[in-house]
Design an enzyme around this catalytic site. Sequence first.
Site, PDB file in Angstrom:
ATOM      1  N   ASP A  99    -106.243  65.495   5.072  1.00  0.00           N
ATOM      2  CA  ASP A  99    -106.805  64.788   5.136  1.00  0.00           C
ATOM      3  C   ASP A  99    -107.371  63.765   7.099  1.00  0.00           C
ATOM      4  O   ASP A  99    -107.577  62.717   7.114  1.00  0.00           O
ATOM      5  CB  ASP A  99    -104.881  63.756   5.884  1.00  0.00           C
ATOM      6  CG  ASP A  99    -104.316  64.918   6.646  1.00  0.00           C
ATOM      7  OD1 ASP A  99    -104.064  66.029   7.434  1.00  0.00           O
ATOM      8  OD2 ASP A  99    -103.077  65.469   6.359  1.00  0.00           O
ATOM      9  N   ASP A 102    -108.259  67.166  13.164  1.00  0.00           N
ATOM     10  CA  ASP A 102    -108.252  67.327  14.706  1.00  0.00           C
ATOM     11  C   ASP A 102    -108.838  68.531  15.412  1.00  0.00           C
ATOM     12  O   ASP A 102    -109.764  67.950  15.627  1.00  0.00           O
ATOM     13  CB  ASP A 102    -106.552  67.441  14.764  1.00  0.00           C
ATOM     14  CG  ASP A 102    -105.776  66.776  15.923  1.00  0.00           C
ATOM     15  OD1 ASP A 102    -106.510  66.386  16.711  1.00  0.00           O
ATOM     16  OD2 ASP A 102    -105.226  67.084  16.046  1.00  0.00           O
ATOM     17  N   LYS A 130    -110.745  62.594  14.414  1.00  0.00           N
ATOM     18  CA  LYS A 130    -110.789  62.150  15.520  1.00  0.00           C
ATOM     19  C   LYS A 130    -111.426  62.717  16.845  1.00  0.00           C
ATOM     20  O   LYS A 130    -112.032  63.285  16.149  1.00  0.00           O
ATOM     21  CB  LYS A 130    -108.622  63.057  15.893  1.00  0.00           C
ATOM     22  CG  LYS A 130    -107.590  62.360  15.648  1.00  0.00           C
ATOM     23  CD  LYS A 130    -106.390  62.821  16.245  1.00  0.00           C
ATOM     24  CE  LYS A 130    -105.318  62.994  15.898  1.00  0.00           C
ATOM     25  NZ  LYS A 130    -103.733  63.108  16.032  1.00  0.00           N
ATOM     26  N   ARG A 164     -95.820  59.547   4.682  1.00  0.00           N
ATOM     27  CA  ARG A 164     -96.548  60.106   3.806  1.00  0.00           C
ATOM     28  C   ARG A 164     -97.811  58.688   2.929  1.00  0.00           C
ATOM     29  O   ARG A 164     -98.052  58.985   3.049  1.00  0.00           O
ATOM     30  CB  ARG A 164     -96.644  61.449   2.641  1.00  0.00           C
ATOM     31  CG  ARG A 164     -96.586  63.107   4.066  1.00  0.00           C
ATOM     32  CD  ARG A 164     -96.495  63.844   3.091  1.00  0.00           C
ATOM     33  NE  ARG A 164     -95.864  65.177   3.915  1.00  0.00           N
ATOM     34  CZ  ARG A 164     -96.780  65.991   4.603  1.00  0.00           C
ATOM     35  NH1 ARG A 164     -97.794  65.094   4.919  1.00  0.00           N
ATOM     36  NH2 ARG A 164     -96.725  67.454   5.321  1.00  0.00           N
TER      37      ARG A 164
HETATM   38  P1  IMP Z   1    -106.508  71.009  12.911  1.00  0.00           P
HETATM   39  O1  IMP Z   1    -106.154  72.527  12.462  1.00  0.00           O
HETATM   40  O2  IMP Z   1    -106.031  70.385  14.802  1.00  0.00           O
HETATM   41  O3  IMP Z   1    -107.335  70.010  12.858  1.00  0.00           O
HETATM   42  O4  IMP Z   1    -105.175  69.833  12.401  1.00  0.00           O
HETATM   43  C1  IMP Z   1    -105.359  69.834  11.533  1.00  0.00           C
HETATM   44  C2  IMP Z   1    -104.389  69.242  10.746  1.00  0.00           C
HETATM   45  O5  IMP Z   1    -103.606  68.367  11.532  1.00  0.00           O
HETATM   46  C3  IMP Z   1    -104.435  68.370   9.459  1.00  0.00           C
HETATM   47  O6  IMP Z   1    -104.203  68.468   8.506  1.00  0.00           O
HETATM   48  C4  IMP Z   1    -102.787  67.201   9.216  1.00  0.00           C
HETATM   49  O7  IMP Z   1    -102.097  67.351   8.916  1.00  0.00           O
HETATM   50  C5  IMP Z   1    -102.669  67.384  10.924  1.00  0.00           C
HETATM   51  N1  IMP Z   1    -102.523  66.594  11.746  1.00  0.00           N
HETATM   52  C6  IMP Z   1    -103.303  66.514  12.857  1.00  0.00           C
HETATM   53  N2  IMP Z   1    -103.704  65.085  13.692  1.00  0.00           N
HETATM   54  C7  IMP Z   1    -102.730  64.122  12.388  1.00  0.00           C
HETATM   55  C8  IMP Z   1    -102.002  63.597  13.369  1.00  0.00           C
HETATM   56  O8  IMP Z   1    -102.489  62.467  14.057  1.00  0.00           O
HETATM   57  N3  IMP Z   1    -101.078  62.420  12.526  1.00  0.00           N
HETATM   58  C9  IMP Z   1    -100.206  63.541  11.324  1.00  0.00           C
HETATM   59  N4  IMP Z   1    -100.647  64.358  10.618  1.00  0.00           N
HETATM   60  C10 IMP Z   1    -101.774  64.840  11.940  1.00  0.00           C
HETATM   61 MG    MG Z   2    -101.542  68.362   7.086  1.00  0.00          MG
END
Ligand code: IMP
Ligand code: MG
Length: 177
Positions: A99, A102, A130, A164
């Site tokens: 989705d 981040d 992001k 969701r």
């Molecule tokens: P990362 O591992 O930090 O890149 O985070 C990715 C995961 O964190 C994604 O699969 C999302 O499930 C969750 N996530 C990151 N940012 C958001 C947000 O703004 N809203 C909801 N879920 C998020």
């Molecule tokens: Mg997630």
Amino acid sequence: MHEDIEKVLIDEDVIKKRLDVLAEKVMTDFEGKPLVVVALLKGALLFMADLLRRIPLTMEIECINVASYHGGTESSGTVTFLDKKLPDVEGRAVLLLDDILDTGGTLQAVMGKLNEQGATEVKTCVLLAKDIPRESFKEADYTGFVIGDEFVVGYGLDYQGRYRNLPYVGILKDSAI
Ligand code: IMP
Ligand code: MG
């Protein structure tokens, strides 16, 4: 609009138009390759369903359950694999769907696993990214929309398991957090 939503960031029509473009790109890159699409549950559910119905290639669809947020509004930094067994991707090209990008920790960890399992290539595709500096995982191969560094819900993304199902990407009211 849902009563807990402060504002809609990306509405349904805009998402759908962008998916047409992403689907075209994926088609061109994967045509003729044995393809497995791996979607990360549960965030990529809506994105997966809407994107893949625009891609008339022969493919298998697999899902992996990972957790990285553990209920808050900031990435925990650890990625937990919740499945006993990962999909068989040996000798095949993988399109990995999530989705949102981040910190990049999730995609980095899952990509590593899929490469270990013998995928011939792994390309990543996210609905949202992001706009923040990332050390390990810079950017996905296909990105729907770049957004600011804010917490969003809807179109698969949740806050504590909710929202969701909303057909748009939006920002929660403070009162809902
Ligand atoms: P990362 O591992 O930090 O890149 O985070 C990715 C995961 O964190 C994604 O699969 C999302 O499930 C969750 N996530 C990151 N940012 C958001 C947000 O703004 N809203 C909801 N879920 C998020
Ligand atoms: Mg997630």
